[in-house]
Design a protein around this motif. Sequence first.
Motif, short mmCIF file in Angstrom:
data_model
loop_
_atom_site.label_atom_id
_atom_site.label_comp_id
_atom_site.label_asym_id
_atom_site.label_seq_id
_atom_site.Cartn_x
_atom_site.Cartn_y
_atom_site.Cartn_z
N LEU A 33 0.83 -1.20 0.00
CA LEU A 33 0.00 0.00 0.00
C LEU A 33 0.87 1.25 0.00
CD1 LEU A 33 -2.90 1.18 0.28
CD2 LEU A 33 -2.49 1.24 2.73
N VAL A 34 1.88 1.25 0.88
CA VAL A 34 2.76 2.42 0.96
C VAL A 34 3.49 2.62 -0.36
CG1 VAL A 34 4.81 3.38 2.08
CG2 VAL A 34 3.05 2.27 3.45
N CYS A 37 1.03 4.01 -2.97
CA CYS A 37 0.73 5.41 -2.71
C CYS A 37 1.93 6.29 -3.06
CB CYS A 37 0.34 5.63 -1.25
SG CYS A 37 -1.27 4.94 -0.85
N SER A 38 3.14 5.80 -2.74
CA SER A 38 4.34 6.58 -3.06
C SER A 38 4.43 6.80 -4.57
CB SER A 38 5.60 5.84 -2.60
OG SER A 38 5.49 5.49 -1.27
N LEU A 40 1.93 6.91 -6.68
CA LEU A 40 0.91 7.89 -7.07
C LEU A 40 1.43 9.31 -6.82
CD1 LEU A 40 -2.53 6.49 -5.86
CD2 LEU A 40 -1.59 6.57 -8.16
N ILE A 41 2.01 9.52 -5.63
CA ILE A 41 2.53 10.84 -5.29
C ILE A 41 3.64 11.20 -6.27
CG2 ILE A 41 3.79 12.17 -3.54
CD1 ILE A 41 1.06 11.68 -2.59
N GLN A 44 2.56 12.55 -9.42
CA GLN A 44 2.04 13.92 -9.35
C GLN A 44 3.13 14.96 -9.13
OE1 GLN A 44 -1.38 15.10 -9.26
NE2 GLN A 44 -1.54 13.17 -10.36
N THR A 45 4.36 14.49 -9.02
CA THR A 45 5.43 15.39 -8.64
C THR A 45 6.27 15.79 -9.85
OG1 THR A 45 5.53 14.23 -6.53
CG2 THR A 45 7.39 15.66 -7.06
N TRP A 47 9.59 16.29 -10.74
CA TRP A 47 10.82 15.96 -10.03
C TRP A 47 11.92 16.97 -10.27
CZ3 TRP A 47 11.16 12.92 -6.00
CH2 TRP A 47 10.15 11.99 -5.80
N VAL A 50 11.94 19.19 -7.48
CA VAL A 50 12.46 18.57 -6.25
C VAL A 50 13.99 18.53 -6.30
CG1 VAL A 50 12.48 16.48 -4.85
CG2 VAL A 50 10.36 17.23 -5.95
N THR C 86 -3.64 9.24 -0.20
CA THR C 86 -2.30 8.73 -0.51
C THR C 86 -1.24 9.53 0.24
OG1 THR C 86 -2.37 10.08 -2.50
CG2 THR C 86 -2.77 7.75 -2.78
N VAL C 89 -1.11 8.24 3.80
CA VAL C 89 -0.46 6.94 3.96
C VAL C 89 1.06 7.07 3.86
CG1 VAL C 89 -0.14 4.69 2.87
CG2 VAL C 89 -2.44 5.61 3.14
N VAL C 90 1.52 7.73 2.80
CA VAL C 90 2.96 7.83 2.59
C VAL C 90 3.62 8.61 3.74
CG1 VAL C 90 4.76 8.73 1.08
CG2 VAL C 90 2.72 7.68 0.11
N MET C 141 10.06 25.50 -1.98
CA MET C 141 11.24 24.71 -2.34
C MET C 141 10.94 23.66 -3.40
SD MET C 141 12.99 24.07 1.35
CE MET C 141 13.88 22.62 0.83
N PHE C 142 9.86 22.89 -3.21
CA PHE C 142 9.61 21.73 -4.07
C PHE C 142 8.57 22.00 -5.16
CE2 PHE C 142 10.67 19.75 0.11
CZ PHE C 142 11.90 19.28 -0.26
N PRO C 146 1.46 17.55 -4.28
CA PRO C 146 1.41 16.71 -3.08
C PRO C 146 2.79 16.39 -2.49
CG PRO C 146 0.92 15.40 -5.01
CD PRO C 146 0.94 16.83 -5.46
N PHE C 147 3.86 16.49 -3.28
CA PHE C 147 5.17 16.16 -2.71
C PHE C 147 5.49 17.09 -1.54
CE2 PHE C 147 9.78 16.21 -2.40
CZ PHE C 147 10.06 14.86 -2.42
#
Lengths: 271, 262, 271
Positions: A33-34, A37-38, A40-41, A44-45, A47, A50, C86, C89-90, C141-142, C146-147
């Motif tokens: 699950l983790v 979900c990671s 999915l996030i 959406q990021t 990078w 980041v 999500t 959870v993360v 910063m990011f 959601p990140f």
Amino acid sequence: MPIIEENGKPVWRRRDRKAAIYHWIGTLAIGLLVLYCSRLISAQTTWEFVWTAGVQAQDLVTRMMPPKFGYAAELWRPLIDTIHIATLGTILGIMIASPLAFLTARNTTPSRHFVRPIALFVLVTSRSVNSIIWALLLVVILGPGMLAGILAIALRSVGFIGKLLYESIEEIDKRAVEAVTATGASGPQILTYAVIPQIAPTFAGISIYRWDINIREATVLGLVGAGGIGMELQSSIDTLAWSQVSVLFLLILSTVVLSEWVSARARKAVT
Amino acid sequence: MLEIQALSKRYGSFAALDDVTLSIGEGELVALIGPSGAGKSTLIRCVNRLVEPTGGNVVLKGTNLTTLSRSALRFERRRIGMIFQDYALVNRLTVMENVLSGRLGYVGFLRSLVRRFPQADVDEAFRLLARVGLEGLHDRRADALSGGQRQRVGIARALLQSPQLLLVDEPTASLDPRTARQIMRLVSELCRERGLAAIINIHDVPLARSFTDRIIGLAAGKIVFNGAPDALNDEVLTTIYGDEDWSQTTQSDAAEEEEVAA
Amino acid sequence: MSATNTQSTPVRTWRRPPLIADARLRWTLYIGAAIYLVIALSSVEINIVRLFEGAARAKILFAGVLSPDFVTRWSDIRVGFLESLTMTVVATAFGILLSIVLGLGAARNLASRPVYVVCRSILAVSRAFHELIIAILFVAMFGFGPFAGVMTLIVSTVGFLGKLLAEEIETIEWNAVEAVTSTGASWLQRVTYAVVPQVLPRFLGLSLYRLDINFRESAVIGIVGAGGIGATLTTAFDRYEFDAVAAILLMIIAMVLLAEYIASNIRKRVL
């Protein structure tokens, strides 16, 4: 039983086979699950942002430095407003929460099937909605300003104080209540002689603790227009005046640290 | 086998142990008596360095424990089993897990984490549980047992270490008189069976007299008596504990009724 | 009291001793509190005209709560809701892992002095700022999304769980640790055999509680652009779609209720 026969000899295991399987399936499921979900996030990021976060942070710090300390002179009024919001909000919250707590606690509620569920629902509602969201709603109704902030703090505090209070009412020593009841005391007399003295220190502790949390909350309420120092923060961020933002951060930090210290001392004194 | 040389422990200006020297022979059961605060607990904790002594040496079979590095100390601690006053079990673990924790010094971290102890250890644990009278209780949680049973778990845990020396800290203080006697008998029997030496801290003078070979009296951090149980008379008790009518205590036959009545 | 005493003073009145024995201090506090209340209340500006204006909006808002609109904005709500879940959870998973490390390091009875100081400082810093302020910084910063939200929630989870875990460890029964130490166990073995069993139930409970808090927080940090249902909520507010606002708030409340129900069931089974 965690003893498993293996080659005719008893072997001790921490869990029997079935429990071990459940345990592994559970762990695996949570892990998956983790992971899911990671991902999915991650999808959406952006990078690139980041990876350049370090640069962004550096940029932010250089723009914050040096803090424009002269700006602090304008901040006393909003800072005092912030403390007022927290204090008045806490007091109002206590006034609403205390009767609700007695209506909710199983041993003091007038009706378990009718009043208790309603009071419980009020407490849950108050607790589920963050004070910022209460503030959003109230600013729409009351317009921007301290009043919305105070009410937002109060509405959020009701659930917190009410829940902790009713739990401590449910945990009181029943024997004292029985003893006072045995003297022929009336309902309110039982409350004042047997119940309230038992919960008074907890009650004071909870209230002071919530006040301390409310100071923190009140510093950001202004971001949605509900008064206090957060409004200055909002306008400084909007105008990208980062050297003012750093002054605000320092001020907020010291206020929060100070209030936490005061609260810790006060709680030690009352309990 | 155990030599304690000029051991001292100071807390600031307070001397909990002051220049204590004594030696314990192979298989010898020694009782350590003295009033509360005399330093009995500190003394036995200084042996396995749960408390760090401030001066002196503890030599176990030629190894000076006081100068060992932390990892070497771990190794030596395996040779010293310890039994505690309030049992010191981990309440939420099962009896078996508590007993097996006696092997922690022998198995690696990962093995201990997943509770996979060598089969030989598990066999020995079952044997010890049967020996101390807890057969079939291995899956009970430690907090579901009675005081006497818990102390038996503590004893099994200490013995699973295959120690050469037992440190026993007030094993009976939380128990009723009858259970206390049973536990003391069990400890002394097990020591005799295995040729173990033991230092037993104990408040109960009659129990000490009936189950040990030698008695050491401690007062204010100093040894004030060191001799056979028979040599323990009113005068000696007065030097250890202070003035009191000892006639009931020194007649060990009468002691039991006295305890029950108390 | 003896009989002679009663004779010499025929009327003995009794009053409950006041909470604060020193009369001067007591009155100073009472009067001080009264003055503070007057000052604080008078600093609240109430704009009557604005309040009347608000009454109309309040009516719309309440109408919205009574007939929440899940349908019109359903796809937005669904996306925001799932994103919040999500994120929760993360952030909770990584937050728990980090807080175990920091919590062990910040327990005075387990960690060496320098480790203790470092871990305590990290925990103190991560607790000092309100989530919203951390979110503002992380969004800067990011980038939006959601990140930044997950990072914010991780920081506040660590501050919360790490501190409580450290406090829990500091109050364990030490004799069990001594017993395990005396078997020759290493530091890690001591932790797994004597510390973990003692703190596990409470830590699990706190982690579940934090899961619930993180979900609620995720609704707030969206206000500053850190993703989740909060973003959807802010949009609805900005468009004055109060029936959608009501729908979102009701879903949050339902979710919190559900989480609490599940948590209490899990706690019952573990303890």
